[in-house]
Design an enzyme around this catalytic site. Structure first.
Site, mmCIF file in Angstrom:
data_model
loop_
_atom_site.group_PDB
_atom_site.id
_atom_site.type_symbol
_atom_site.label_atom_id
_atom_site.label_comp_id
_atom_site.label_asym_id
_atom_site.label_seq_id
_atom_site.Cartn_x
_atom_site.Cartn_y
_atom_site.Cartn_z
ATOM 1 N N GLU A 126 0.826 -1.204 0.000
ATOM 2 C CA GLU A 126 0.000 0.000 0.000
ATOM 3 C C GLU A 126 0.866 1.262 0.000
ATOM 4 O O GLU A 126 1.949 1.280 0.570
ATOM 5 C CB GLU A 126 -0.898 0.016 1.239
ATOM 6 C CG GLU A 126 -1.969 -1.058 1.179
ATOM 7 C CD GLU A 126 -2.902 -1.060 2.390
ATOM 8 O OE1 GLU A 126 -4.113 -1.203 2.181
ATOM 9 O OE2 GLU A 126 -2.433 -0.918 3.524
ATOM 10 N N CYS A 186 3.368 8.486 1.250
ATOM 11 C CA CYS A 186 3.932 7.598 2.251
ATOM 12 C C CYS A 186 4.261 6.288 1.533
ATOM 13 O O CYS A 186 3.372 5.599 1.033
ATOM 14 C CB CYS A 186 2.910 7.393 3.368
ATOM 15 S SG CYS A 186 3.500 6.314 4.676
ATOM 16 N N CYS A 189 6.953 -6.881 7.762
ATOM 17 C CA CYS A 189 7.954 -6.187 8.583
ATOM 18 C C CYS A 189 8.339 -7.113 9.739
ATOM 19 O O CYS A 189 7.484 -7.774 10.323
ATOM 20 C CB CYS A 189 7.365 -4.893 9.146
ATOM 21 S SG CYS A 189 8.515 -3.959 10.179
ATOM 22 N N CYS A 213 6.699 -4.299 16.440
ATOM 23 C CA CYS A 213 6.189 -3.323 17.421
ATOM 24 C C CYS A 213 4.756 -3.738 17.777
ATOM 25 O O CYS A 213 3.934 -3.995 16.888
ATOM 26 C CB CYS A 213 6.207 -1.913 16.837
ATOM 27 S SG CYS A 213 7.854 -1.374 16.343
ATOM 28 N N CYS A 223 1.435 -2.003 16.233
ATOM 29 C CA CYS A 223 1.362 -1.652 14.806
ATOM 30 C C CYS A 223 0.750 -2.782 13.977
ATOM 31 O O CYS A 223 1.131 -3.939 14.125
ATOM 32 C CB CYS A 223 2.773 -1.345 14.308
ATOM 33 S SG CYS A 223 2.853 -0.920 12.567
ATOM 34 N N CYS A 226 -1.188 6.184 10.079
ATOM 35 C CA CYS A 226 0.016 5.493 10.558
ATOM 36 C C CYS A 226 -0.352 4.220 11.291
ATOM 37 O O CYS A 226 -1.214 4.234 12.161
ATOM 38 C CB CYS A 226 0.788 6.354 11.544
ATOM 39 S SG CYS A 226 1.268 7.914 10.909
HETATM 40 N N1 SAH Z 1 9.530 0.970 10.568
HETATM 41 C C1 SAH Z 1 9.722 2.385 10.482
HETATM 42 C C2 SAH Z 1 8.838 2.996 9.424
HETATM 43 C C3 SAH Z 1 7.360 2.968 9.730
HETATM 44 S S1 SAH Z 1 6.873 4.578 10.068
HETATM 45 C C4 SAH Z 1 9.526 3.004 11.847
HETATM 46 O O1 SAH Z 1 9.147 2.297 12.760
HETATM 47 O O2 SAH Z 1 9.814 4.185 12.014
HETATM 48 C C5 SAH Z 1 5.313 4.408 10.716
HETATM 49 C C6 SAH Z 1 5.164 5.177 12.003
HETATM 50 O O3 SAH Z 1 3.825 4.967 12.505
HETATM 51 C C7 SAH Z 1 6.101 4.679 13.067
HETATM 52 O O4 SAH Z 1 6.520 5.718 13.891
HETATM 53 C C8 SAH Z 1 5.196 3.739 13.830
HETATM 54 O O5 SAH Z 1 5.679 3.469 15.105
HETATM 55 C C9 SAH Z 1 3.902 4.513 13.830
HETATM 56 N N2 SAH Z 1 2.732 3.694 14.131
HETATM 57 C C10 SAH Z 1 2.611 2.360 14.075
HETATM 58 N N3 SAH Z 1 1.387 1.973 14.428
HETATM 59 C C11 SAH Z 1 0.695 3.097 14.716
HETATM 60 C C12 SAH Z 1 -0.628 3.358 15.111
HETATM 61 N N4 SAH Z 1 -1.484 2.378 15.250
HETATM 62 N N5 SAH Z 1 -1.011 4.647 15.321
HETATM 63 C C13 SAH Z 1 -0.129 5.649 15.113
HETATM 64 N N6 SAH Z 1 1.130 5.462 14.706
HETATM 65 C C14 SAH Z 1 1.555 4.204 14.520
#
Ligand code: SAH
Length: 346
Positions: free
Chosen positions: A96, A109, A116, A120, A123, A337
């Site tokens: 996506e 984006c 991945c 985390c 996520c 995000c």
């Molecule tokens: N793997 C990289 C790139 C992904 S960026 C990283 O972790 O930075 C995507 C961003 O959205 C990251 O900061 C991630 O932690 C955040 N994110 C993940 N799940 C989310 C959610 N449910 N709500 C808001 N932000 C989220």
């Protein structure tokens, strides 16, 4: 299999790679800049459109390269103008990309991996393990395909889609070289941001990358104890080593780093956490982006209350930390995000 499926995509090639190719086939190296212009300025869909290139050379390019765009499976539009694209790759994997309309221009984006491995806990993108890195061309083509489908000019890039870009380091940096090239899409390095969950050795290596692409760190916790609970990467590279890497990067590049911090109800959103965060970041040239958590149906985590978010923000302000509370975009189409999912079908 169609012929285009087995040919190498020309969008994997930086200008330097094209130069080397020219030399290897006995062509003039300057042809590489002509080709860049055809690909990225004129956005040709057939090599035959290249009017200043000989027929013979065009035939050679056709033998060696594919010009295919990504196949768009669905295209959704959110009420706030955000658009989400589901693309099918040549091997059947689905990824996506999200297009956002900001006052300063259109930003995309970009996804960097299929799945991945970072895991985390909050996520959605990490719920499927990584199947493979995206090729440079598959990142470049997210931009070209979206520009072609929408007739818009993308001015900003964030590598914040599915995947950990620093776990696909070489392809991502090559992607930056291509999109930044003045003969190509010409997207300024300062208009590009890459986000990492904290791969310490890569952050240090990245300090030597010549382009001034912005760096964002997904910090999300002010202590190693809390970070351990929500981001498994902290076990490999604990918070103090991450902060050292950020300092190293700032010292070496003189650039400001963005710190991303999702506010998770009852986990990292107390005033005590705000204090610990202010102490941690004190004196560092950073900008903190507080992000309201986007709830994910399969996950137990909740968004902090408005009051807690505002108190957290106010406390950091009072401590003179550069901070903003980010507005969210596209959550009605699951494009915000952490809501992007890996959808595999092989
Ligand atoms: N793997 C990289 C790139 C992904 S960026 C990283 O972790 O930075 C995507 C961003 O959205 C990251 O900061 C991630 O932690 C955040 N994110 C993940 N799940 C989310 C959610 N449910 N709500 C808001 N932000 C989220």
């Amino acid at each position: 299999m169609a012929r285009g499926d087995i040919l190498q995509s020309i969008y994997n090639y930086s200008e330097n790679d094209l130069k080397e190719y020219m030399i290897s086939i006995g062509e003039k190296p300057f042809r590489s800049s002509q080709i860049m212009e055809w690909l990225y300025r004129h956005k040709i869909s057939s090599f035959d459109e290249m009017s200043n290139i000989s027929k013979k050379f065009i035939e050679k390019l056709k033998e060696d390269f594919s010009l295919d765009l990504l196949e768009c499976v669905t295209h959704q539009k959110s009420a706030d103008g955000t658009q989400k694209f589901l693309f099918k790759l040549k091997d059947g994997n689905l990824i996506e990309s999200v297009l956002m309309n900001n006052e300063y221009g259109y930003s995309i984006c970009v996804t960097s991996e299929v799945g991945c491995n970072m895991g985390c806990v909050f996520c959605a993108s990490g719920m499927k393990k990584k199947l493979r890195n995206l090729l440079t061309s598959e990142m470049v083509l997210q931009i070209l395909t979206v520009e072609k489908l929408t007739n818009l000019k993308i001015t900003h890039i964030v590598v914040m889609g599915i995947g950990e870009p620093f776990d696909n380091y070489d392809n991502v940096l090559n992607f930056f070289n291509i999109v930044n090239n003045p003969k190509g899409l010409e997207i300024g390095a300062r208009h590009i941001t890459v986000s990492t969950c904290g791969l310490v050795p890569k952050i240090k290596e990245y300090a030597d990358f010549p382009l001034q692409v912005n760096l964002a760190i997904s910090l999300h916790a002010p202590t190693t104890l809390i970070r351990d609970q929500i981001m498994p990467i902290n076990k490999a590279y604990p918070l103090d080593t991450l902060i050292d890497a950020i300092k190293y990067y700032i010292d070496k590049t003189n650039r400001r780093v963005t710190i991303e911090y999702i506010l998770l109800k009852g986990i990292n959103d107390t005033l005590e956490c705000a204090k610990a965060l202010a102490d941690l970041l004190h004196g560092l040239n950073v900008y903190v982006n507080l992000i309201p958590y986007n709830e994910v149906i399969e996950k137990p985590y909740r968004r902090s209350s408005k009051e807690d978010m505002v108190n957290f923000f106010d406390y950091l302000k009072k401590r003179r930390i550069n901070v903003q509370l980010r507005r969210e975009q596209g959550s009605d189409i699951d494009a915000a995000c952490g809501q992007l999912r890996s959808k595999h079908m092989k």
